[in-house]
Enzyme design. Structure first.
Site, PDB file in Angstrom:
ATOM      1  N   GLY A  94     107.839  25.913  -4.231  1.00 22.28           N
ATOM      2  CA  GLY A  94     109.353  26.717  -4.714  1.00 22.28           C
ATOM      3  C   GLY A  94     108.190  28.068  -4.528  1.00 22.28           C
ATOM      4  O   GLY A  94     107.367  28.534  -4.014  1.00 22.28           O
ATOM      5  N   SER A  95     109.059  28.266  -5.564  1.00 20.92           N
ATOM      6  CA  SER A  95     109.364  30.420  -5.780  1.00 20.92           C
ATOM      7  C   SER A  95     107.796  31.096  -5.890  1.00 20.92           C
ATOM      8  O   SER A  95     107.314  31.700  -5.578  1.00 20.92           O
ATOM      9  CB  SER A  95     110.329  30.164  -6.517  1.00 20.92           C
TER      10      SER A  95
END
Length: 677
Positions: A416-417
């Protein structure tokens, strides 16, 4: 016709006389050669056939074969070699005229107590056979060992070696040779309450009565013997007290492998167990026996060769008068003591703060690369496996929906981020972005203006900013900004950049952790996949240890450090000068703001006395766009004032717990706990 028959008869008679006069007389050397060949091949039945009549009177074929087989089996004889020793040609020529001969031979073999080698003489005697005279071996017990007389016994004594132990960086034990308690029954003390006692003990230990019966019915059991039923950990004080209160039940202390940090370090350390037939075949040349135990998981398995002990052994002859003669002796060898870089207290702190939630964490020292913790949650108690886990307890572990037997730190996840700082560093290094250059973004969803993506959009959480530079993109964790960076880089440059950070490459680390991937095929396609990969979605997969290591360039002026697991190993750089010091400083400054800025996604971890820098991530797991899927929350953080701990954590299924905020709070508490210690 008669004349022809007579000629044939005399021709055959002449040929027979000629052949017999030319045939070689029986040789004792040939007999010994044949006998020693049979001996080397351990064909004891055929050896017996070559014994003299006198030797056969002293020992039956059954006893002869049984004695050789038992002795060789007991001493674990291998590589047996029996050979006649050379004699002078002149002596050979004189031998055929004698009725008996002594000829030298040598015996060599490897045994449980080391190599055995001796020279001896075989007495061969000429005896009348059915057709002609033959040489036979006047065997006695000294042929087995020269010191072995008829009524002597061959004995073996073993001195156990100790398995190597595993300690943490501060000398705390992670796997040691400790003690446990064994609960057993003395059958003769049960009296008339036999069935009630067995039922009571079976209920206490969660085992079937049939299991107890099986133990009590073993051939060796006597009424006054202690019959072991089950081992339990020393910590089970209440259970031990109850066991002691049952009639005929006894408890005794026994040596056992101990794992003091139990569940907290189970996946990392592993445990030992009885060797299987398959393992015995696999390691047949490594000195294992069917009664040995072997590492089953984790470092116990990985470092098995180094940890394995070697028992000492003595083969000796017990004489009829009680005296002894040593034949061979080997000293025990203890396994290697291994000291890890792991901080056991930190390992336990992280595990306990995860509170049984499914997830994983990797902690490293960001300036040295030393691994401080590798945690997988939930877990299991390795002490149960060593002591003998019941089928009931094992089924509970197997059927647990959170799957505590899976080692999550050896798995890969969508980062993810949390991968955005890496994407940013690649963009900065290639000049595709600059720190201050903004991208114009309006609204919460975006796709290229050409409409080639159909109904596929990249979305962001906040549309507060329309002019988004790198710093704000990291603070707000703006997916659209990083999707644009990915498209600006293009498939080849993003792929090369990620490879430079170690994607597609096995971690230079002994533990079997799979390589991180940028996609299932290893390639990137233009369009949505490229955009999604740039912010850690798509088909990107990464281990937590690799994610933690990927942040080390931001703290080490551009060097990506190699993870180190054993204490004393020198700091090693996996990817030297991966990025410039300037790029590293730019990313590091932005990571501080992700926590310090009130709008930062990790602002929940802000503390005046412990200034953290880091990046959150929320990885969405769903079959297709638009559906509600599960979410994994991530947070990578380190203390900027005292960079001695960098922690990457992932918790599964946080969609109902405010996503990555849930992980931020756990990590914050861990840093607070570590400081207070």
């Amino acid at each position: 016709m008669k004349k022809r028959r007579s000629l044939l008869f005399f021709a055959a008679l002449f040929l027979s006389i000629a052949l017999s006069s030319c045939s070689k007389p029986p040789s004792p050397h040939d007999a010994l050669q044949k006998y020693t060949k049979l001996w080397t091949d351990e064909r004891f039945e055929d050896m017996y056939a070559m014994l003299s009549k006198k030797a056969k009177e002293n020992i039956s074929k059954e006893e002869f074969v049984k004695r050789y087989k038992k002795i060789y089996q007991d001493i674990e004889a291998t590589n047996l070699s029996v050979t006649p020793l050379p004699v002078k040609e002149k002596e050979k020529e004189e031998d055929s005229d004698k009725d008996q001969m002594k000829l030298p031979f040598s015996v060599k073999m490897d045994t449980i107590a080391g190599p055995i080698q001796f020279k001896h003489e075989a007495l061969l005697v000429k005896e009348k056979g059915q057709d002609q005279e033959q040489w036979h071996v006047q065997w006695d017990t000294t042929y087995i060992f020269p010191q072995l007389q008829k009524n002597d016994k061959v004995r073996i004594a073993t001195t156990p070696g100790k398995r190597g132990e595993i300690y943490d960086r501060n000398g705390l034990p992670l796997a040691v040779n400790g003690t446990a308690y064994e609960i057993g029954i003395v059958p003769g003390k049960m009296g008339e309450n036999e069935e009630a006692i067995k039922k009571q003990l079976a209920d206490l230990l969660h085992i079937p009565v049939e299991f107890i019966n099986e133990k009590l019915n073993a051939d060796w059991v006597q009424p006054d013997y202690f019959v072991p039923i089950q081992k339990v950990a020393k910590s089970e004080t209440a259970l031990l007290e109850k066991a002691r209160n049952i009639q005929a039940v006894a408890v005794k202390e026994v040596s056992e492998r101990e794992y003091p940090f139990a569940e907290a370090a189970a996946h990392l350390i592993g445990y030992i167990g009885n060797i299987t037939e398959e393992e015995l075949q696999k390691f047949k040349d490594k000195g294992y026996s069917p009664s040995d135990r072997i590492g089953k998981r984790g470092l116990e398995e990985l470092f098995e060769e180094r940890l394995k002990e070697q028992d000492g052994a003595k083969i000796y002859i017990e004489k009829e008068n009680g005296s002894t003669v040593t034949i061979a002796e080997s000293k025990p060898k203890n396994g290697e003591t291994i000291t890890l870089t792991i901080d056991a207290k930190l390992q336990k702190t992280i595990y306990e703060n995860m509170k049984g939630r499914a997830g994983t964490a990797a902690a490293i020292h960001p300036l040295t690369g030393e691994i401080l913790a590798l945690v997988s949650s939930p877990s299991f108690n390795p002490n149960q496996f060593v002591l003998g886990i019941s089928s009931e307890e094992y089924k509970k572990l197997e059927n647990n929906p959170l799957k505590p037997l899976i080692n999550r730190f050896a798995a890969t996840y969508a980062p993810g981020s949390a991968i955005k700082p890496v994407t940013a560093a690649i963009g900065l290094e290639l000049g595709v972005i600059t720190p201050e250059q903004p991208k114009t973004i309006t609204g919460k969803k975006w796709q290229p203006k050409d409409g080639s993506w159909g109904n596929y959009f990249v979305t962001r959480v906040s549309d507060r900013l329309q002019q988004v530079n790198l710093r704000n993109a990291l603070i707000y964790s703006d997916n659209i900004y990083f999707a644009m960076v990915g498209l600006d880089l293009g498939p080849d440059k993003l792929k090369e950049g990620l490879h430079s950070f170690g994607f597609g490459e096995k971690l230079p680390f002994p533990y079997p952790i799979p390589a991180s991937q940028i996609s299932n095929t290893g390639e990137l396609k233009p369009g949505p996949q490229l955009a999604d990969t740039a912010y850690g979605q798509g088909e990107m997969q990464m281990s937590m240890l690799h994610l933690a290591a990927a942040y080390t360039p931001f703290i080490n002026h551009g060097d990506l450090l190699q993870p180190i697991l054993e204490k004393g190993k020198q700091k090693a750089v996996w990817k030297p000068q991966l990025i410039s010091s300037k790029t590293a400083a730019t990313i590091a400054d932005a990571l501080k703001q992700v926590v310090a800025d009130p709008n930062g996604t990790a602002h929940g971890a802000y503390m005046n006395d412990i200034p953290l820098a880091g990046k959150t991530g929320t990885a969405e797991l769903k079959g297709q766009k638009g559906e509600q899927g599960k979410e994994n929350g991530l947070f990578v953080a380190y203390n900027t004032n005292h960079p001695d701990l960098l922690l990457a954590m992932l918790i599964e299924d946080v969609q109902n717990d405010h996503g990555s905020k849930y992980v931020v709070n756990i990590v914050k508490h861990i840093f607070q706990t570590v400081k207070s210690h």
